[in-house]
Design a protein around this motif. Structure first.
Motif, PDB file in Angstrom:
ATOM      1  N   LEU A 162       3.513  -2.765 -11.801  1.00  0.00           N
ATOM      2  CA  LEU A 162       3.250  -2.140 -10.495  1.00  0.00           C
ATOM      3  C   LEU A 162       1.781  -2.354 -10.155  1.00  0.00           C
ATOM      4  O   LEU A 162       0.891  -1.967 -10.927  1.00  0.00           O
ATOM      5  N   ARG A 163       1.536  -2.965  -8.992  1.00  0.00           N
ATOM      6  CA  ARG A 163       0.174  -3.208  -8.533  1.00  0.00           C
ATOM      7  C   ARG A 163      -0.009  -2.561  -7.162  1.00  0.00           C
ATOM      8  O   ARG A 163       0.733  -2.862  -6.226  1.00  0.00           O
ATOM      9  N   ILE A 164      -0.998  -1.693  -7.070  1.00  0.00           N
ATOM     10  CA  ILE A 164      -1.313  -1.009  -5.812  1.00  0.00           C
ATOM     11  C   ILE A 164      -2.765  -1.327  -5.491  1.00  0.00           C
ATOM     12  O   ILE A 164      -3.685  -0.923  -6.231  1.00  0.00           O
ATOM     13  N   ALA A 165      -2.955  -2.081  -4.423  1.00  0.00           N
ATOM     14  CA  ALA A 165      -4.293  -2.588  -4.106  1.00  0.00           C
ATOM     15  C   ALA A 165      -5.154  -1.590  -3.351  1.00  0.00           C
ATOM     16  O   ALA A 165      -6.387  -1.708  -3.365  1.00  0.00           O
ATOM     17  N   HIS A 166      -4.560  -0.629  -2.682  1.00  0.00           N
ATOM     18  CA  HIS A 166      -5.340   0.292  -1.849  1.00  0.00           C
ATOM     19  C   HIS A 166      -4.886   1.724  -2.103  1.00  0.00           C
ATOM     20  O   HIS A 166      -3.846   1.977  -2.721  1.00  0.00           O
ATOM     21  N   ASP A 167      -5.662   2.640  -1.570  1.00  0.00           N
ATOM     22  CA  ASP A 167      -5.331   4.057  -1.665  1.00  0.00           C
ATOM     23  C   ASP A 167      -4.205   4.361  -0.680  1.00  0.00           C
ATOM     24  O   ASP A 167      -4.349   4.160   0.528  1.00  0.00           O
ATOM     25  N   LEU A 168      -3.092   4.868  -1.192  1.00  0.00           N
ATOM     26  CA  LEU A 168      -1.916   5.129  -0.356  1.00  0.00           C
ATOM     27  C   LEU A 168      -1.822   6.577   0.095  1.00  0.00           C
ATOM     28  O   LEU A 168      -0.811   6.965   0.683  1.00  0.00           O
ATOM     29  N   PHE A 188      -2.306  -2.996   2.037  1.00  0.00           N
ATOM     30  CA  PHE A 188      -2.454  -2.983   3.486  1.00  0.00           C
ATOM     31  C   PHE A 188      -2.825  -4.391   3.947  1.00  0.00           C
ATOM     32  O   PHE A 188      -3.738  -5.019   3.388  1.00  0.00           O
ATOM     33  N   VAL A 189      -2.122  -4.895   4.977  1.00  0.00           N
ATOM     34  CA  VAL A 189      -2.380  -6.233   5.513  1.00  0.00           C
ATOM     35  C   VAL A 189      -2.458  -6.137   7.027  1.00  0.00           C
ATOM     36  O   VAL A 189      -2.088  -5.122   7.643  1.00  0.00           O
ATOM     37  N   GLU A 190      -2.926  -7.228   7.628  1.00  0.00           N
ATOM     38  CA  GLU A 190      -2.952  -7.313   9.095  1.00  0.00           C
ATOM     39  C   GLU A 190      -1.528  -7.515   9.607  1.00  0.00           C
ATOM     40  O   GLU A 190      -0.782  -8.365   9.097  1.00  0.00           O
ATOM     41  N   ALA A 191      -1.142  -6.723  10.592  1.00  0.00           N
ATOM     42  CA  ALA A 191       0.233  -6.783  11.103  1.00  0.00           C
ATOM     43  C   ALA A 191       0.460  -8.076  11.860  1.00  0.00           C
ATOM     44  O   ALA A 191      -0.401  -8.511  12.635  1.00  0.00           O
TER      45      ALA A 191
END
Length: 464
Positions: free
Chosen positions: A339-345, A382-385
């Protein structure tokens, strides 16, 4: 005003403008025509008079011969020739000509194109004797009447042709736009919820394309309706199955636990009523009651996790996902999970967080059931939509495995259908595909609400 009426009026205005232009051109040519005719007649009449005078030079009494000659010339158009005695003055023919010109010719036409009546005086000199004067009167009445008659005929013919063209164009327009009626009826039938709505491909290519697209839309609506009915049936089936599972768990596990607790309580009551309670019996009874309570508590925790992950609302999405991965790792050690989470959720609202959790949960369930994978990984960032989604940013959920991959004829189960419905409800998009190196990739993009929208929703929830 309908499209057919607008096009009809537009065509009528164009044809009327063309008719007016033609009439204006004909009227504009009337003036030069009258002037050219007048100059030609004036030149011709002078030559006739000079020729007549030359022919009677040797005649003793030339006047009767001239009168006979000029009487024969009365049939000439646009001129009159009179012989005047020496003591007569030139007559005034203006009032006479104006009266004659206005006979059958409108006043505006006369005022525009009627030249000033002209009278030329030529002395009737034979030898050294002058027998009077010859008056040459230029009369434009005939030419104006002829031009006006031509205008009337040409205008009438042009009007008839214009009306005929308008009738033909309107008929052709009505037939050309007739597919609009069938398109309207087809849309009305679709709105009424009818099935198997199909239109005939007829008319111009544009109408054929629209009809074909409407038929494709109708087929898609029929398929979606059938899928919705199937989904509803399967949802009811799953709901009934879930109720049966809960009822079975309550009956098979909660029931014995409650019975054991009640039995232990009865044993304690019986022991307490005696004069010499058995300590060993009390210890065993209390241990049985504690074990039954723990089993009942474990059952309730498992049932709550199936209904809603408790760690989600208490500790957030990241903690809930790590607990889910830890639970699967304990039960299935043969699959390596990452499990990889790149940003604060923690900034995610409840709907997006719960949808992301369910996506990962369903994807892992399918991996353990069907993929025969040795490795699986989930990434959240989080990415650019993309342009297809509303908003500037999106939450990207990516789950990959190295298993057998998707079958050639894949059929979504209820879990994947429910996952897709959850994603599309939030305005997101989901893509599931084979990995080039083997296995399956599930990618979900969930649009994040703008700051203003999130604050507004938070205020509304606080007010409630």
């Amino acid at each position: 005003m309908s499209l057919k009426a607008r096009l009809g009026w537009l065509i009528a205005i164009v044809l009327t403008a063309m008719l007016a232009v033609n009439v204006a051109i004909m009227i504009g040519h009337a003036g030069p025509r009258v002037r050219a005719e007048a100059e030609s007649i004036e030149h011709l009449s002078h030559e006739l008079v000079e020729t007549a005078l030359a022919s009677v030079q040797e005649t003793k009494d030339p006047i009767p011969s001239l009168r006979r000659l000029f009487d024969n010339l009365r049939n000439l158009r646009h001129i009159e020739i009179e012989i005047l005695p020496n003591d007569d003055i030139a007559p005034s023919f203006d009032s006479k000509l104006r009266k004659e010109m206005q006979t059958g010719v409108p006043d505006w036409f006369v005022s525009l194109f009627a030249p000033t009546p002209k009278i030329d005086i030529v002395p009737a000199r034979i030898g050294d004797v002058q027998y009077g004067n010859i008056a040459i009167i230029f009369d434009p009445v005939d030419e104006l009447a002829e031009i006006w008659s031509d205008l009337l005929w040409l205008g009438a013919i042009s009007l008839a042709v214009t009306l005929l063209m308008l009738a033909l164009v309107l008929t052709l327009l009505s037939r050309t736009l007739s597919p609009f009626d069938s398109l309207g009826r087809g849309l009305a039938r679709l709105e009424a919820g009818e099935k198997d709505v199909r239109l005939d491909l007829r008319g111009a290519s544009e109408f054929r394309n629209i009809s074909q697209k409407l038929n494709s839309l109708a087929a898609t609506l029929d398929r979606v309706t059938e899928e919705n009915h199937s989904l509803i049936d399967r949802l009811f089936a799953v709901q009934d199955s879930e109720r049966r599972d809960i009822a079975r768990d309550l009956h098979d596990e909660a029931g014995p636990c409650l019975f054991s607790i009640r039995a232990g309580a009865a044993t304690l009551v019986a022991a307490a009523s005696g004069n010499f309670p058995d300590p060993e019996l009390l210890r065993r009874t209390c241990a049985n009651i504690d074990a039954a309570g723990q089993a009942l508590q474990t059952l309730l925790r498992r049932m709550l996790e199936r209904l809603r992950p408790p760690a989600m609302s208490e500790l957030g999405l990241e903690t809930a996902l790590r607990g889910l991965f830890a639970s699967w790792s304990d039960s299935r050690a043969d699959v390596r999970l990452s499990l990889r989470i790149a940003h604060d959720l923690s900034c995610l609202d409840e709907k997006i967080a719960l949808t992301a959790y369910r996506v990962v949960q369903e994807a892992l369930t399918n991996i353990f059931r069907h993929s025969s994978a040795a490795n699986a990984e989930a990434r959240l960032e989080f990415v650019e939509a993309p342009p297809e989604l509303a908003g500037a940013e999106a939450l990207r959920v990516l789950v990959e495995d190295d298993g057998v991959g998707l079958p050639e004829e894949r059929r979504f189960g209820l879990g994947l259908i429910g996952m897709s419905e959850r994603v599309h409800t939030l305005g997101g998009m989901m893509r599931m595909e084979r990995r080039p190196e083997g296995g399956t990739r599930i990618e979900v993009l969930l649009p994040l609400p703008e700051v203003e929208e999130a604050e507004a929703e938070e205020r509304e929830s606080d007010d409630l």
